[in-house]
Scaffold this motif. Structure first.
Motif, short mmCIF file in Angstrom:
data_model
loop_
_atom_site.label_atom_id
_atom_site.label_comp_id
_atom_site.label_asym_id
_atom_site.label_seq_id
_atom_site.Cartn_x
_atom_site.Cartn_y
_atom_site.Cartn_z
N ASN A 234 0.86 -1.17 0.00
CA ASN A 234 0.00 0.00 0.00
C ASN A 234 0.91 1.23 0.00
OD1 ASN A 234 -1.63 2.19 0.85
ND2 ASN A 234 -2.91 0.87 2.12
N LYS A 239 -0.49 5.07 4.88
CA LYS A 239 0.18 3.79 5.11
C LYS A 239 1.67 3.87 4.82
CE LYS A 239 -3.05 1.02 6.52
NZ LYS A 239 -2.95 0.29 7.80
N THR A 293 -5.93 8.02 1.37
CA THR A 293 -5.38 6.87 2.11
C THR A 293 -6.34 5.69 2.06
OG1 THR A 293 -4.05 8.22 3.60
CG2 THR A 293 -4.68 6.04 4.38
N LYS A 295 -6.95 2.11 3.88
CA LYS A 295 -6.55 1.41 5.12
C LYS A 295 -6.56 -0.09 4.90
CE LYS A 295 -8.20 5.11 8.12
NZ LYS A 295 -9.07 5.50 9.24
#
Length: 295
Positions: A234, A239, A293, A295
């Motif tokens: 990622n 991350k 982002t 997750k």
């Protein structure tokens, strides 16, 4: 029998309509009118687009990376794709291709014979390329050596071996829309073009659905390695946790902020990116920091 006829008629009409919509949709000469390629900027397009990384012989280094003889194997859930010879050999490579042929292959996934290419050629990303860059790339490719190594057929399982079905895939997933939409700052806009169109970062770093298309809702959020060995990371901001400077240094030297060194196929990507102007690596860094982002 009459009921069967009532059902069969609409089914045939629907099938004919789908076949028409899913047929190859190539560019025409008019789309390229006035374009004359320049090999100097074309060399930068070549490295940014990662042409050598897939089409050089396995393990090639230095000048041997410019001999695009093909043969590297890329496993996937649908079978193994084998990179073809795209050298300037007129029989085994693409030495007889026109600019229109190259533009159709890269941005429409259509061969010179008018058939669909598999999206293992990342035209789902290259579709966003400016045709002037394609013309420059064509001019640079013309400066590279010929190699007579024959291309090998892909090892793709049924029913994925039926190329006609790729037209339906294109109807669903081939788009010029940006994965990160909207107006970005000028530097990040340049980075978006490099990362999403030429360098096709999403092709490896984004999870795919059951039909093998990138899940743009999880853009750059990491994905299983198609080889079955580990996971591709990622690289979204929350991350990755790197600064712009960290990303630029990584794309220049291959060293992470923790002083780990790049490995695997990403080593070729870093070698490619290091050949670009530092302003382009900075642009990619600014773009990556603008990505949502995952997750």
């Amino acid at each position: 029998m009459r009921i069967l006829g009532w059902l069969l008629g609409p089914a045939l009409v629907a099938a004919a309509g789908l076949w028409f919509l899913a047929r190859p949709n190539p560019l025409t000469e008019a789309d390229l009118a006035g374009l004359t390629g320049d090999p100097a900027p074309g060399e930068l397009v070549f490295w940014a687009a990662g042409c050598a990384s897939c089409h050089m012989a396995a393990g090639a280094r230095g000048e041997a990376r410019l001999v695009l003889s093909g043969g590297q194997r890329f496993p996937s859930a649908f079978g193994t794709f084998i990179a073809p010879n795209i050298s300037q050999d007129p029989a085994q490579g693409i030495g007889t291709w026109t600019l229109l042929d190259l533009a159709n292959a890269l941005t429409r996934g259509v061969s010179p014979e008018g058939t669909h290419y598999y999206p293992a050629l990342p035209y789902a990303s290259y579709a966003r390329m400016d045709l002037r860059d394609v013309a420059d790339l064509y001019a640079f490719l013309k400066t590279l050596p010929a190699d007579a190594t024959p291309s090998q057929p892909h090892e793709v399982r049924f029913p994925y071996s039926i190329r006609a079905g790729i037209g339906g895939w294109k109807l669903l997933y081939l788009s010029k829309d940006w994965a990160v939409p909207g107006n970005l700052a000028p530097t990040a806009t340049r980075g978006r073009y490099i990362a999403e169109a030429m360098a096709h970062c999403g092709e490896c770093h984004t999870q795919r659905n059951l039909l093998g298309a990138m899940d743009t809702a999880r853009w750059l959020g990491g994905a299983p390695n198609p080889s079955g060995d580990g996971r591709i990371p990622n690289i979204t901001p929350g991350k990755l946790g790197w600064t712009s400077g960290d990303i630029v240094r990584f794309l220049t030297t291959g060293f992470t902020p923790e002083y780990d060194s790049v490995g695997g196929l990403m080593a070729d990507v870093v070698e490619n990116m290091a050949r670009l102007p530092e302003s382009d690596r900075l642009a990619v860094a600014e773009y990556l920091l603008a990505v949502a982002t995952v997750k």
